[in-house]
Motif scaffolding. Structure first.
Motif, PDB file in Angstrom:
ATOM      1  N   ARG A   1      -3.306 -13.889  -1.929  1.00 64.25           N
ATOM      2  CA  ARG A   1      -1.917 -13.699  -2.233  1.00 64.25           C
ATOM      3  C   ARG A   1      -0.941 -13.941  -1.156  1.00 64.25           C
ATOM      4  O   ARG A   1       0.082 -14.646  -1.292  1.00 64.25           O
ATOM      5  CB  ARG A   1      -1.688 -11.979  -2.477  1.00 64.25           C
ATOM      6  CG  ARG A   1      -2.318 -11.572  -3.623  1.00 64.25           C
ATOM      7  CD  ARG A   1      -2.254 -12.205  -4.698  1.00 64.25           C
ATOM      8  NE  ARG A   1      -1.207 -12.791  -5.330  1.00 64.25           N
ATOM      9  CZ  ARG A   1      -0.779 -13.823  -6.005  1.00 64.25           C
ATOM     10  NH1 ARG A   1      -1.887 -14.770  -6.303  1.00 64.25           N
ATOM     11  NH2 ARG A   1       0.558 -14.267  -6.287  1.00 64.25           N
TER      12      ARG A   1
ATOM     13  N   ALA B   1      -3.145  -9.991  -9.760  1.00 65.21           N
ATOM     14  CA  ALA B   1      -2.060 -10.501  -8.749  1.00 65.21           C
ATOM     15  C   ALA B   1      -0.806  -9.781  -8.555  1.00 65.21           C
ATOM     16  O   ALA B   1      -0.428  -9.649  -7.690  1.00 65.21           O
ATOM     17  CB  ALA B   1      -2.031 -12.065  -9.131  1.00 65.21           C
TER      18      ALA B   1
ATOM     19  N   ASP C   1       0.510  -8.150  -5.308  1.00 65.95           N
ATOM     20  CA  ASP C   1       1.813  -8.457  -4.897  1.00 65.95           C
ATOM     21  C   ASP C   1       2.787  -7.119  -4.282  1.00 65.95           C
ATOM     22  O   ASP C   1       3.452  -7.123  -3.277  1.00 65.95           O
ATOM     23  CB  ASP C   1       2.555  -9.393  -5.352  1.00 65.95           C
ATOM     24  CG  ASP C   1       2.080 -10.620  -5.175  1.00 65.95           C
ATOM     25  OD1 ASP C   1       1.091 -10.725  -4.527  1.00 65.95           O
ATOM     26  OD2 ASP C   1       2.437 -11.771  -5.983  1.00 65.95           O
TER      27      ASP C   1
END
Lengths: 324, 562, 215
Positions: C57, C122, C126
């Protein structure tokens, strides 16, 4: 192009005073016999002239001089303008023009006919003009960057003296053609002046200008090697001797000037050697040639002094002839 | 070896892991010649049980110069450095990460309201000290900076006349063959720099462009990297890795200038020799020092000791050398050892140009303006310079993460603009404050020595200067044609203070000779003695002061006062 | 070129490896970097997987042969006990900081999304990382270590420095890479030495690619 005997001999015709006098007589007679109007060299009848005149010999020497200068400019501008990535198409001009000047000079060196060659004459005229225009470009280039006309930009922007070298090559070629046209039996002149004097003074002036260029770049290099003083001492001193010989005459002054010219010619050749050593001393030496040929001392420039010294020697021949 | 990509998995190693990092090189009567791969100089060696005239701790801008000058004056000298003795031609990679081998990365703790970043930008660990990886900016402080209290109303006066300093500046510039402009546009006239200025890269031209638009003066930065050959050093090839070590020796660091001079004059240099403690006798005089080399603690006797470890290691060593007679640390009767630590603000503005800039080419700071050092119409004390910049990728990424907190695609997009970036970065004078300190933390390093705790907080004046510079540099960068200009408001770099010099033993640690008020055979020779830090990079001032200290020591010796 | 960012088609800084732009110490250093051991030595397999998920990330990469093994470099750094030269007083030494942070991040992930960090998508990763950066994570596993300080001093420093120390990253941004003994000649605006990356100007991608194959 230059042989050592060439440099060391006072002049081809001066090896033997008697032969020289005989030659002069012959040439006067030949001149008196000729009465036809002058025709351009390209139309002139082929075949060897009866005897080569001193003037044509000097003209050929001037072609050697212009050729050496043209070669120096060709190689130097190729390197420097390659460094500048030929960002402006005009940057190809000195390569084309100096190649033509070099060809014309080689042609002239081999040509002992006493007449103007139109193509050569045009090339040399163009060469001189290119040098002047190039100087304008370079002057503009120096001033156009931040800081304008300050030391930094004189050091690292387009060198102002460089295009003058090609202009000088063109002028020397032009002088060579004018000399060839000298009617037999008349004292050679250039642009209305006595030829020996005019060429001497022009050469002395050119030496001074080239010295200025060498000084600027050697000052940039902080004269870190004492030999870097060579091009800022020997050539201008020799140029002064040449001017002195032209203005005041006399065999001893001519001898001194001749010694100076020989020293200048040799200094030009030695300079090439020093500059090659300078490239070797840069980081990575010759292995790093893609950088050091451009960032190191320029190998093609010192022979410009040799070219000018050849012009000086030709001038001395003419002075000798005048004063005899 | 060079053409074979290592396919086998090597045992875990970082970077180069050179032999020089683990085993001393300067021994057995010889020391490495930095100019010759595998080369050596003959080196005089001194016995540990015979007192040398001077034992010097540190071989950077202060200690390196002093070692050479004292040896040239005929004193017997041993100089110690905790770091390795490199030969750049064979030891230095063109790589930011591998070259962290040059930085002082031993354990240190930072705190305060504005904790300092240490290591790469201010602390070297090598023979030659931080000068092996400095940016080579060689500037003089303006005359009034030596009388800040009297002339400018802040800080403290130096017990040194500016004219004397300017004399030694000239000597230092000559010794390092500084490449600089023919005439320098600020301050009293100074001699022409020994070597000519370097050409400007696009990043530097950006500074010039903006300066001309705003109507302020700029010039080519005086730099300690050669613009023409000097001895075995070739001129700079503009590789741009200056701040991680010069692999060509064009940089005139102590390693290639004063250290060879020192060895030639009979000084001994001991590399990988960490000094842990200065020993004192019952009279309170220094008798020598304990140092760690080859895995063991050793003792060198000395008639005089010079501490030249810079603003963190110098006070740390003095504090670590406490004894019954010097309970609060050596030379610390004033209580000021480790106090008045100063850094210099190093904030920046960055922006994008339409044209390719490729700022990594050439030394990072080729153009400079000292406008705000010499313009006194400011609403804060002190001044600053600002210069063009050219950070390498790892450092550049750290600006985005540090100042903007970027990560993910946002970071990668910003990094993609690398070849189009320009920046202006200042070096600014921060105020001496007693609360900014180097003290001993309750932790030990690999030698078993107490580590330094570095405490730093900005004062209002510091903040006003930073705001002023960010505003001005931002306008200048925009005037040069840069787009999307943004600020990096948090960076600092050089260090000073912590053993300040002065006229009064109660308000300073050393006197005008840089001699300890308390221990007459103990000297300090580095940026620690600065009472104020000035608005220029400190290296040349440290070098000039070291040249002066050498002359002062010689004068003391002649008068029998040593 | 849809995003307007500079592109350097076909540029690979490693093509310069055997040229005069690289010296022996550089070749040694980069060879070692490329030959990094991909297995963890300090972190456990589980911790290492979480670290890899963080790296994905912080510096998203496309799968492929050029993938930079960032987590391996971070683990190597911890094994060698490398330091920047300072440590903020609020942080424990690097090794301990990473052990603690990875454990805390998993705890936060389980608390928020009922799954460990490696198992969330993801967007959720994040979210957690953003909250770490803002100092909004409060799980007791953090102990006295401030999550935002850890993020600033380790997540952003260790991971990003490892990535931009890699030739793949250099090629991506058109950086010239190692330069010794050969440095640079042409330094002005818009000037490029033949051994530098050529930027593809619109419509001239093929020309740039040709130049880049000959650096």
């Amino acid at each position: 192009m230059i042989s050592l005997p060439d440099l060391l001999m006072p002049s081809r015709s001066g090896r033997d005073a008697r032969a020289r006098r005989a030659l002069a007589t012959l040439s006067r007679q030949a001149s008196a016999l000729r009465s036809a109007p002058r025709v351009p060299a390209v139309l002139a009848p082929k075949g060897p002239p009866a005897a080569k005149s001193v003037v044509v010999g000097s003209a050929q020497k001037l072609n050697q001089a212009s050729g050496v200068l043209a070669f120096s400019v060709l190689t130097d501008s190729a390197l420097e303008h390659y460094r500048g990535s030929f960002r402006n198409r005009a940057m190809f001009t000195p390569l084309v023009v100096s190649t033509l000047a070099l060809a014309a000079s080689v042609h002239g060196t081999a040509d002992d006919r006493p007449d103007v060659h139109v193509a050569r004459d045009v090339v040399f005229g163009l060469t001189a003009l290119t040098g002047l225009i190039g100087t304008g470009f370079h002057v503009y280039n120096v001033g156009s960057r931040q800081g304008g006309y300050r030391w930094l930009n004189f050091f690292y922007r387009a060198p102002i003296g460089a295009p003058m070298a090609i202009a000088i090559s063109g002028v020397l070629g032009n002088m060579s053609e004018r000399l060839r046209r000298t009617p037999r039996g008349t004292p050679p002149t250039l642009y209305g002046l006595d030829a020996g004097k005019a060429l001497s003074l022009f050469t002395a002036l050119s030496l001074a200008g080239t010295t200025g260029e060498a000084w600027l770049l050697h000052f940039r290099g902080n004269f870190q090697n004492p030999f870097m003083y060579t091009p800022v001492t020997i050539p201008p001193a020799s140029g002064a001797l040449l001017a002195d010989a032209a203005l005041r005459g006399g065999a001893s002054r001519r001898s001194a000037a001749r010694a100076g010219m020989i020293a200048t010619a040799l200094a030009g050749l030695a300079g090439t050697g020093f500059h090659m050593r300078g490239v070797a001393r840069m980081m990575g030496g010759w292995r790093n040639w893609t950088q050091n040929l451009l960032d190191g001392p320029p190998i093609p420039t010192p022979p410009a002094f040799t070219g000018l010294a050849l012009a000086g020697l030709a001038a001395l021949d003419l002075l000798e002839r005048r004063d005899d | 070896m060079s053409d074979k990509i290592l396919t086998n998995r090597e045992p875990l190693r970082s970077g180069l892991d050179l032999e020089a990092m683990h085993r001393p090189r300067a021994r057995n009567g010889r020391a490495p010649d930095p100019h010759v791969p595998g080369g050596w100089f003959p080196m005089r060696e001194h016995r540990e049980d015979e007192a040398v005239d001077f034992a010097i701790v540190g071989t950077g801008a202060g200690g390196g110069v002093l070692a050479a000058r004292l040896a040239e004056m005929g004193f017997s000298v041993v100089a110690f450095d905790a770091g390795p003795y490199f030969r750049p031609l064979e030891d230095f990679a063109s790589d930011e990460t591998a070259q962290s081998q040059l930085f002082w990365t031993d354990r240190r703790v930072t705190d305060g309201e504005n904790p300092l970043k240490l290591g790469s930008n201010n602390s070297g660990k090598a023979v030659g000290g931080s000068t092996v990886h400095y940016a080579m900016v060689a500037l003089r402080q303006r005359p009034e900076s030596f009388r800040s209290r009297t002339k400018q109303g802040f800080g403290a006066d130096w017990p040194v006349d500016w004219r004397e300093m300017w004399h030694y500046y000239a000597e230092a510039e000559e010794a390092l063959k500084i490449s600089g402009p023919i005439s320098y546009p600020w301050g009293p006239s100074r001699p022409r720099y020994p070597y000519r200025q370097h050409d400007l890269n696009a990043a530097a031209l950006t500074l010039a462009k903006g300066a001309e638009k705003l109507g302020i003066k700029w010039t080519e930065t005086p730099l300690a990297t050669l613009s023409a050959p000097r001895g075995k050093s070739p001129p700079c090839v503009y590789r741009g890795f200056c701040r991680v070590g010069c692999s060509t020796n064009a940089k005139q660091s102590m390693l290639v200038t004063f250290i060879p001079r020192a060895i030639k004059a009979g000084a001994e240099v001991r590399d990988l020799a960490m000094v842990g403690r200065i020993e004192t006798d019952k009279q309170g005089l220094a008798t020598g020092l304990h140092y760690h080399r080859d895995g063991a603690w050793r003792f060198q006797r000395a008639r005089n000791v010079v501490v030249a470890g810079y603003a963190i290691e110098t006070p740390r060593l003095l504090l670590n050398s406490a004894s019954d007679r010097h309970r609060h640390g050596l030379a610390n009767s004033s209580g000021l050892v480790g106090k008045y630590l100063m850094t210099q603000s190093n904030v920046a503005v960055w922006g994008e140009m339409d044209e390719e800039v490729r700022w990594n080419k050439g030394p990072p700071s080729l153009a400079i303006t000292e406008h705000w050092n010499y313009d006194d119409s400011k609403d804060f004390f002190g001044g600053y310079i600002h210069m063009s910049q050219g950070p390498l990728p790892v450092e550049w990424a750290s600006v985005h993460t540090g100042a903007r907190g970027l990560w993910g695609k946002a970071l990668q997009d910003e990094m993609a603009k690398y070849n189009h970036m320009v920046g202006l970065k200042m070096v600014g004078e921060m105020m001496p404050q007693e609360r900014n300190t180097v003290t001993l933390a309750d932790e030990e390093d690999q030698y078993g020595l107490k580590v330094a705790r570095v405490t730093y907080s900005w004062c209002d004046n510091d903040k006003a200067m930073i705001e002023h510079s960010l505003d001005f540099m931002g306008r200048q960068l925009e005037a040069s044609g840069a787009r999307n200009v943004w600020r990096q408001p948090d960076d600092t770099n050089h260090l000073a203070g912590t053993a300040r010099m002065g006229d009064n033993r109660r308000t300073s640690v050393v006197d005008t000779n840089c001699r300890s008020w308390d221990v007459p055979n103990l000297f300090v020779c580095d940026g620690s003695v600065f009472p104020t830090t000035g608005g220029v990079n400190p290296s040349l001032t440290i070098q000039a002061l070291a040249l002066r200290t050498a002359d002062r020591i010689q004068a003391l010796a002649r008068r029998g006062e040593l | 070129m849809t995003d307007g960012l500079p592109r350097y088609p076909d540029y690979d800084v490693l093509r310069k490896r055997n040229t005069v732009s690289w010296n022996d110490p550089t070749r040694t250093a980069i060879d070692r970097r490329l030959a990094v051991d991909r297995d963890p030595h300090t972190l456990t397999e589980g911790e290492f997987a979480t670290l890899q998920a963080i790296c994905d990330r912080v510096v998203p990469q496309e799968q492929g042969p050029d993938l930079v093994p960032i987590a391996a470099y971070v683990d190597q750094e911890l094994t060698l006990d490398l330091s920047l030269g300072y440590r903020y007083a609020g942080l424990p030494p690097a090794k301990e900081a990473w052990h603690r942070a990875i454990a805390a991040l998993d705890a936060e992930s389980v608390k928020a999304f009922d799954a460990p960090f490696v198992a969330v998508d993801a967007a959720r990763r994040d979210t957690l990382l953003t909250r770490m950066q803002k100092g909004e994570l409060k799980d007791p596993a953090w102990g006295d270590m401030a999550p935002d300080l850890f993020f600033k001093q380790h997540v952003l420093v260790d991971i990003v420095a490892a990535y931009y120390a890699h030739p793949t990253a250099w090629s991506r941004i058109g950086y010239g890479g190692p330069a010794s003994p050969r440095g640079y000649v042409r330094m002005g605006f818009g000037m490029r030495d033949p051994w530098e990356a050529a930027e593809a100007h619109p419509g001239e991608e093929a020309k740039a690619a040709r130049k880049n194959r000959n650096v």
